[in-house]
Design a protein around this motif. Structure first.
Motif, PDB file in Angstrom:
ATOM      1  N   PHE A   1       0.881  -1.150   0.052  1.00  0.00           N
ATOM      2  CA  PHE A   1      -0.131   0.144  -0.161  1.00  0.00           C
ATOM      3  C   PHE A   1       0.856   1.301   0.062  1.00  0.00           C
ATOM      4  CE2 PHE A   1      -4.167  -1.950   1.979  1.00  0.00           C
ATOM      5  CZ  PHE A   1      -4.172  -2.819   0.815  1.00  0.00           C
ATOM      6  N   ALA A   2       1.929   1.180   0.539  1.00  0.00           N
ATOM      7  CA  ALA A   2       3.029   2.332   0.466  1.00  0.00           C
ATOM      8  C   ALA A   2       3.534   2.653  -0.712  1.00  0.00           C
ATOM      9  CB  ALA A   2       4.061   2.091   1.652  1.00  0.00           C
ATOM     10  N   THR A   3       3.269   1.974  -1.852  1.00  0.00           N
ATOM     11  CA  THR A   3       3.832   2.198  -3.238  1.00  0.00           C
ATOM     12  C   THR A   3       2.668   2.923  -3.901  1.00  0.00           C
ATOM     13  OG1 THR A   3       2.792   0.103  -4.113  1.00  0.00           O
ATOM     14  CG2 THR A   3       5.044  -0.031  -3.374  1.00  0.00           C
ATOM     15  N   ILE A   4       1.658   3.433  -3.336  1.00  0.00           N
ATOM     16  CA  ILE A   4       0.404   3.820  -3.966  1.00  0.00           C
ATOM     17  C   ILE A   4       0.436   5.545  -3.360  1.00  0.00           C
ATOM     18  CG2 ILE A   4      -1.960   4.064  -4.255  1.00  0.00           C
ATOM     19  CD1 ILE A   4      -1.986   0.737  -3.812  1.00  0.00           C
ATOM     20  N   PRO A   5       0.665   6.395  -4.267  1.00  0.00           N
ATOM     21  CA  PRO A   5       0.674   7.573  -3.710  1.00  0.00           C
ATOM     22  C   PRO A   5      -0.653   8.268  -2.969  1.00  0.00           C
ATOM     23  CG  PRO A   5       1.501   7.574  -5.973  1.00  0.00           C
ATOM     24  CD  PRO A   5       1.124   6.153  -5.508  1.00  0.00           C
ATOM     25  N   SER A   6      -1.895   7.722  -3.312  1.00  0.00           N
ATOM     26  CA  SER A   6      -2.997   8.303  -2.936  1.00  0.00           C
ATOM     27  C   SER A   6      -3.299   7.438  -1.610  1.00  0.00           C
ATOM     28  CB  SER A   6      -4.251   7.968  -3.749  1.00  0.00           C
ATOM     29  OG  SER A   6      -4.130   6.632  -4.104  1.00  0.00           O
ATOM     30  N   TYR A   7      -2.390   6.610  -0.975  1.00  0.00           N
ATOM     31  CA  TYR A   7      -2.654   5.935   0.346  1.00  0.00           C
ATOM     32  C   TYR A   7      -1.983   6.586   1.384  1.00  0.00           C
ATOM     33  CZ  TYR A   7      -5.399   2.224  -2.209  1.00  0.00           C
ATOM     34  OH  TYR A   7      -6.181   1.597  -2.978  1.00  0.00           O
ATOM     35  N   HIS A   8      -2.723   6.602   2.624  1.00  0.00           N
ATOM     36  CA  HIS A   8      -1.872   6.726   3.861  1.00  0.00           C
ATOM     37  C   HIS A   8      -1.919   5.614   4.776  1.00  0.00           C
ATOM     38  CE1 HIS A   8       0.650   8.538   7.229  1.00  0.00           C
ATOM     39  NE2 HIS A   8      -0.402   7.955   8.031  1.00  0.00           N
ATOM     40  N   THR A   9      -0.845   4.767   4.917  1.00  0.00           N
ATOM     41  CA  THR A   9      -1.236   3.359   5.686  1.00  0.00           C
ATOM     42  C   THR A   9      -0.514   3.721   7.106  1.00  0.00           C
ATOM     43  OG1 THR A   9      -0.858   2.227   3.659  1.00  0.00           O
ATOM     44  CG2 THR A   9      -0.698   0.887   5.532  1.00  0.00           C
ATOM     45  N   ILE A  10      -1.508   3.348   8.141  1.00  0.00           N
ATOM     46  CA  ILE A  10      -0.975   3.207   9.386  1.00  0.00           C
ATOM     47  C   ILE A  10      -0.936   1.944   9.883  1.00  0.00           C
ATOM     48  CG2 ILE A  10      -2.060   3.918  11.777  1.00  0.00           C
ATOM     49  CD1 ILE A  10      -3.988   5.764  10.345  1.00  0.00           C
ATOM     50  N   ILE A  11       0.232   1.545  10.491  1.00  0.00           N
ATOM     51  CA  ILE A  11       0.937   0.407  10.908  1.00  0.00           C
ATOM     52  C   ILE A  11       0.423   0.153  12.386  1.00  0.00           C
ATOM     53  CG2 ILE A  11       2.780  -0.767  11.814  1.00  0.00           C
ATOM     54  CD1 ILE A  11       4.133  -0.345   9.246  1.00  0.00           C
ATOM     55  N   GLY A  12      -0.636  -0.745  12.668  1.00  0.00           N
ATOM     56  CA  GLY A  12      -1.073  -0.849  13.978  1.00  0.00           C
ATOM     57  C   GLY A  12      -0.137  -1.986  14.581  1.00  0.00           C
ATOM     58  N   ALA A  13       0.475  -1.781  15.871  1.00  0.00           N
ATOM     59  CA  ALA A  13       1.181  -2.638  16.707  1.00  0.00           C
ATOM     60  C   ALA A  13       1.185  -2.441  18.075  1.00  0.00           C
ATOM     61  CB  ALA A  13       2.721  -2.573  16.113  1.00  0.00           C
ATOM     62  N   ARG A  14       1.538  -3.583  18.652  1.00  0.00           N
ATOM     63  CA  ARG A  14       1.402  -3.245  20.241  1.00  0.00           C
ATOM     64  C   ARG A  14       2.796  -3.038  20.741  1.00  0.00           C
ATOM     65  NH1 ARG A  14       0.316  -9.733  21.936  1.00  0.00           N
ATOM     66  NH2 ARG A  14       1.717 -10.665  20.876  1.00  0.00           N
ATOM     67  N   SER A  15       3.777  -2.946  19.906  1.00  0.00           N
ATOM     68  CA  SER A  15       5.199  -2.744  20.380  1.00  0.00           C
ATOM     69  C   SER A  15       5.423  -1.269  19.806  1.00  0.00           C
ATOM     70  CB  SER A  15       6.123  -3.850  20.179  1.00  0.00           C
ATOM     71  OG  SER A  15       7.223  -3.390  20.032  1.00  0.00           O
ATOM     72  N   VAL A  16       5.931  -0.434  20.378  1.00  0.00           N
ATOM     73  CA  VAL A  16       6.573   0.847  19.821  1.00  0.00           C
ATOM     74  C   VAL A  16       7.966   0.534  19.151  1.00  0.00           C
ATOM     75  CG1 VAL A  16       7.493   2.988  20.454  1.00  0.00           C
ATOM     76  CG2 VAL A  16       5.535   2.159  21.569  1.00  0.00           C
ATOM     77  N   GLU A  17       8.484  -0.248  19.462  1.00  0.00           N
ATOM     78  CA  GLU A  17       9.889  -0.522  18.807  1.00  0.00           C
ATOM     79  C   GLU A  17       9.366  -1.190  17.566  1.00  0.00           C
ATOM     80  OE1 GLU A  17      13.937  -3.376  19.602  1.00  0.00           O
ATOM     81  OE2 GLU A  17      12.375  -3.354  20.928  1.00  0.00           O
ATOM     82  N   LYS A  18       8.677  -2.307  17.722  1.00  0.00           N
ATOM     83  CA  LYS A  18       8.494  -2.914  16.248  1.00  0.00           C
ATOM     84  C   LYS A  18       7.667  -2.243  15.123  1.00  0.00           C
ATOM     85  CE  LYS A  18       8.462  -7.781  18.298  1.00  0.00           C
ATOM     86  NZ  LYS A  18       7.603  -8.955  18.470  1.00  0.00           N
ATOM     87  N   GLY A  19       6.846  -1.515  15.833  1.00  0.00           N
ATOM     88  CA  GLY A  19       6.024  -0.359  14.825  1.00  0.00           C
ATOM     89  C   GLY A  19       6.887   0.602  14.177  1.00  0.00           C
ATOM     90  N   GLU A  20       7.733   1.137  14.875  1.00  0.00           N
ATOM     91  CA  GLU A  20       8.602   2.156  14.486  1.00  0.00           C
ATOM     92  C   GLU A  20       9.656   1.693  13.651  1.00  0.00           C
ATOM     93  OE1 GLU A  20      10.215   4.094  17.840  1.00  0.00           O
ATOM     94  OE2 GLU A  20       8.459   5.469  18.137  1.00  0.00           O
ATOM     95  N   LYS A  21      10.049   0.340  13.692  1.00  0.00           N
ATOM     96  CA  LYS A  21      11.092  -0.415  12.831  1.00  0.00           C
ATOM     97  C   LYS A  21      10.353  -0.622  11.647  1.00  0.00           C
ATOM     98  CE  LYS A  21      13.660  -4.584  12.568  1.00  0.00           C
ATOM     99  NZ  LYS A  21      14.049  -5.979  13.331  1.00  0.00           N
ATOM    100  N   ALA A  22       9.253  -1.061  11.664  1.00  0.00           N
ATOM    101  CA  ALA A  22       8.464  -1.627  10.428  1.00  0.00           C
ATOM    102  C   ALA A  22       8.236  -0.015   9.477  1.00  0.00           C
ATOM    103  CB  ALA A  22       6.769  -1.857  10.769  1.00  0.00           C
ATOM    104  N   VAL A  23       7.881   1.028  10.110  1.00  0.00           N
ATOM    105  CA  VAL A  23       7.689   2.429   9.264  1.00  0.00           C
ATOM    106  C   VAL A  23       8.968   2.535   8.778  1.00  0.00           C
ATOM    107  CG1 VAL A  23       7.191   4.920   9.675  1.00  0.00           C
ATOM    108  CG2 VAL A  23       5.722   3.025  10.939  1.00  0.00           C
TER     109      VAL A  23
END
Length: 251
Positions: free
Chosen positions: A25-47
């Motif tokens: 989804f991040a390859t699509i200019p018209s999308y903003h994708t929110i990664i939901g995660a229960r770990s701040v470390e893992k969420g920020e790493k994924a972003v």
């Protein structure tokens, strides 16, 4: 934030199907994708990992533990303040329990796979209703299909994962319930089977991943492509149904 962007929340999006879907989804200019995660470390790493690939769309992270009502409410408040709505909610967070007893497996499985999704859906309904193109996609499994379970020709006939199967059947009922509850308010709802793909769902680490590959599991990128088709409106004819990438399952 461009108000014309499609705002997409994916729970459990730091690995497997959720991560690959966010990456696509991040390859699509018209999308903003929110990664939901229960770990701040893992969420920020994924972003960070997805952003390093020079995505065309935009991406962010929200802390959300689907087994914690306060966490779900806080995530909804954060997204409401920043974006004002959610256009697509993908209830992806899930697990296969390896607890020592059936009772414990059922509790663990339903808490995440069914109850968590139900509470997330209810909590985010007001944000979905603020969208003119709202979609809710529950990541289910063919193992949650009662008709498939009763079919001796099904390759997973008598699969020894009763708690997981029951929790996904419950998730399918949530889909039917939310379709009946929200369909006439413009929210499109589906259950989606991502297929048998390589994930860390079983919680057994690399050993489990290799076992899935040996049994013919495909890339979760295929699941992401199937979800993209839903978001793009290519499965609107099957709204309210239990779909898979190439067809429809019986409940």
């Amino acid at each position: 934030m461009d108000s014309n962007k499609t705002i997409i929340l994916i729970t459990g999006a730091t690995a497997g199907i959720g991560f690959e879907t966010a990456s696509l989804f991040a390859t699509i200019p018209s999308y903003h994708t929110i990664i939901g995660a229960r770990s701040v470390e893992k969420g920020e790493k994924a972003v960070s990992e997805i952003s390093s690939k020079n995505p065309q769309g935009t991406i962010s992270f929200v802390l959300i533990d689907v087994t914690d009502d306060a966490s779900i409410s806080a995530a909804a408040s954060t997204i409401a303040k920043e974006f004002g709505r959610v256009d697509v909610l993908i209830n992806n967070a899930g697990l296969i329990s390896h607890a020592p007893s059936l009772r414990a497996q059922l509790r663990e499985s339903f808490e995440t796979n069914t109850i968590g999704a139900a509470v997330v859906s209810e909590t985010f309904t007001p944000l979905l209703l603020k969208s003119s193109k709202a979609k809710m996609i529950n990541i289910s499994s063919g193992l949650g299909s009662i008709s498939q379970t009763l079919d001796p020709k099904n390759p997973y006939y008598k699969a020894p994962v009763a708690a997981y199967m029951m929790s996904k059947a419950g998730l399918n009922m949530l889909t039917a319930y939310d379709y009946a509850r929200l369909g006439d308010q413009g929210v499109k709802v589906w259950s989606f089977c991502p297929g048998y793909v390589v994930t860390g769902l079983s919680g057994t680490g690399e050993k489990g991943v290799q076992e899935r590959i040996a049994r013919g599991a495909k890339s979760p990128k295929e699941s992401a492509e199937g979800l993209l088709a839903v978001v793009e409106g290519k499965r609107d004819a099957d709204v309210g149904k239990f779909i898979r990438k190439d067809g429809v399952y019986g409940w």
